[in-house]
Enzyme design. Structure first.
Site, short mmCIF file in Angstrom:
data_model
loop_
_atom_site.label_atom_id
_atom_site.label_comp_id
_atom_site.label_asym_id
_atom_site.label_seq_id
_atom_site.Cartn_x
_atom_site.Cartn_y
_atom_site.Cartn_z
N SER A 161 -32.50 90.59 55.06
CA SER A 161 -34.00 91.06 54.71
C SER A 161 -34.10 92.52 55.78
CB SER A 161 -34.99 90.09 55.23
OG SER A 161 -34.87 88.87 54.33
N GLU A 244 -36.55 80.22 64.38
CA GLU A 244 -37.31 80.83 63.00
C GLU A 244 -38.31 79.93 62.67
OE1 GLU A 244 -35.77 82.99 58.85
OE2 GLU A 244 -34.62 81.45 59.91
N SER A 367 -31.22 76.67 52.11
CA SER A 367 -31.73 76.31 50.85
C SER A 367 -32.37 74.79 51.01
CB SER A 367 -30.72 76.24 49.77
OG SER A 367 -29.60 75.23 50.13
N GLU A 369 -31.13 72.28 49.59
CA GLU A 369 -30.03 71.26 49.68
C GLU A 369 -29.39 71.42 51.04
OE1 GLU A 369 -31.04 72.60 45.54
OE2 GLU A 369 -30.60 73.59 47.41
#
Length: 388
Positions: A161, A244, A367, A369
């Site tokens: 990002s 984060e 993710s 998962e």
């Protein structure tokens, strides 16, 4: 230090007085899927914040922060979001790297990097994911070796990002030849403005390019720019991911609430609210938003202890799924109009951008998962997933 109410009043008054003039047009600008909006102007705004002492408010005063309590930090992020102030451009440096250096960095690293983060003089990006190691951070192949007084880095990162706007990148690289998985990784601070670094923006579904590929070809950084000892990269990287999940998520939820309220207003205007299934989904979305806030407040106990633990994955998986579902709800409320672009050739409406970009919420920063694996193995103590 002021009480929480006094602190809240102070930042609210400051924002009201300063989001005027040249900065008035920045209200609501930027954010996920819209980081391209008025970037230079938002950078100027952030430096204006810094000049008034409103960056890094939770950092200790000796590192340039305000030493704000956890409750005061929550108040700051909520008031900032309630004022519809522009999305921050220094989030990765302020919320991720800065706390990591405070926790794990050397005195020399703190002296070199922290003041420039506070002043918004240097912008940072996160070099974790790779083409074959997205959420599976332990599978990184980017390698670095010491040559003379430098780490020499070769490899590729992706989904980075704002790398195209950044000056530095904190890179997880394999520094022990022959090591596998969590072993042999190191956490390096790498300048991007040098030969051997190439940044390629990735065009997303939204038509914008806030994610990037970053290629390292014999790129260099001084040997002293390693955070922690060689081989400690996994531990340091996990701490960064914990930060984060920290206090700023409370401000994020104010934005989520604003989006949900706008969806409700649209449903009332176009008659979608007459559909009992739509009403039920709106009610579930409202309930989910309350759960997100409760989860975030619970996770703040980990922040108070120094860094959130693996339990923070519960909050991440919940808000990511909730926001993706909100994008789907918005499209269903729009109905057939949701199929029409705002203009050509690819000018999206806010609802379309929300729908498309929120698909990534369940992928980036780990993710769904991977979050489930973390919860199962590190929170519940279940057997580890069988790996080939």
């Amino acid at each position: 230090m002021n009480s929480v109410d006094e602190f809240r009043t102070e930042i609210r008054s400051w924002l009201r007085a300063n989001l005027t003039g040249e900065f008035a047009a920045l209200r609501g600008r930027g954010g996920p899927g819209r980081e391209h909006e008025a970037f230079a102007e938002r950078l100027a705004w952030e430096r204006h914040l810094a000049a008034a002492g409103w960056t890094c408010v939770g950092w200790p005063e000796k590192y340039g922060g305000r030493g704000a309590t956890l409750e005061q930090q929550v108040a700051f992020h909520e008031e900032y979001a309630l004022a519809d102030a522009p999305a921050r451009v220094n989030h990765i440096g302020e919320q991720l790297l800065g706390p990591t250096l405070i926790a794990f960095g050397t005195p020399e690293q703190r002296e070199r990097f922290l003041p420039r983060i506070v002043a918004v003089d240097e912008l940072w990006c996160q070099g974790y994911s790779e083409p074959d190691a997205g959420s599976d951070l332990a599978g990184v192949r980017t390698r670095a070796q010491l040559q003379g007084g430098d780490w020499v880095i070769n490899g590729q990162k992706t989904w980075t990002s704002l790398a195209h706007e950044s000056d530095w990148c904190f890179v997880v690289a394999r520094t022990e030849p022959g090591s596998t998985r969590h072993q042999g990784l190191s956490y390096l601070l790498v300048p991007l403005d040098q030969p051997g670094v190439e940044v390629r923006p990735i065009t997303q579904l939204t038509g914008t390019s806030e994610f990037n590929e970053v290629f390292f070809d014999e790129a260099r950084t001084p040997a002293s720019h390693i955070v922690g000892a060689p081989g400690d990269g996994w531990k340091v990287a996990m701490a960064t991911l914990g930060f984060e999940r920290g206090v700023s998520t409370l401000g994020q939820q104010v934005g989520f609430q604003r989006e949900l309220e706008a969806v409700i207003d649209l449903a009332k205007q176009n008659g979608a609210a007459d559909d009992p299934l739509i009403r039920d989904r709106i009610a579930r979305a409202w309930t989910g938003l309350e759960i997100i806030r409760a989860n975030a407040l619970r996770m703040l106990d980990g922040v108070a202890a120094g860094a959130p633990g693996p339990e923070a994955s519960i909050g991440k998986i919940f808000w990511a799924t909730w926001h993706r579902d909100l994008g789907e709800l918005a499209m269903d409320v729009c109905g057939a109009d949701g199929m029409l672009a705002a203009g050509g050739p690819y000018d999206l409406t806010d609802w379309q951008r929300l729908f498309l970009f929120s698909r990534s919420d369940t992928i980036y920063a780990g993710s769904n998962e991977i979050q489930r694996n973390i919860i199962a193995e590190r929170v519940l103590g279940l057997p580890k997933e069988v790996r080939p």
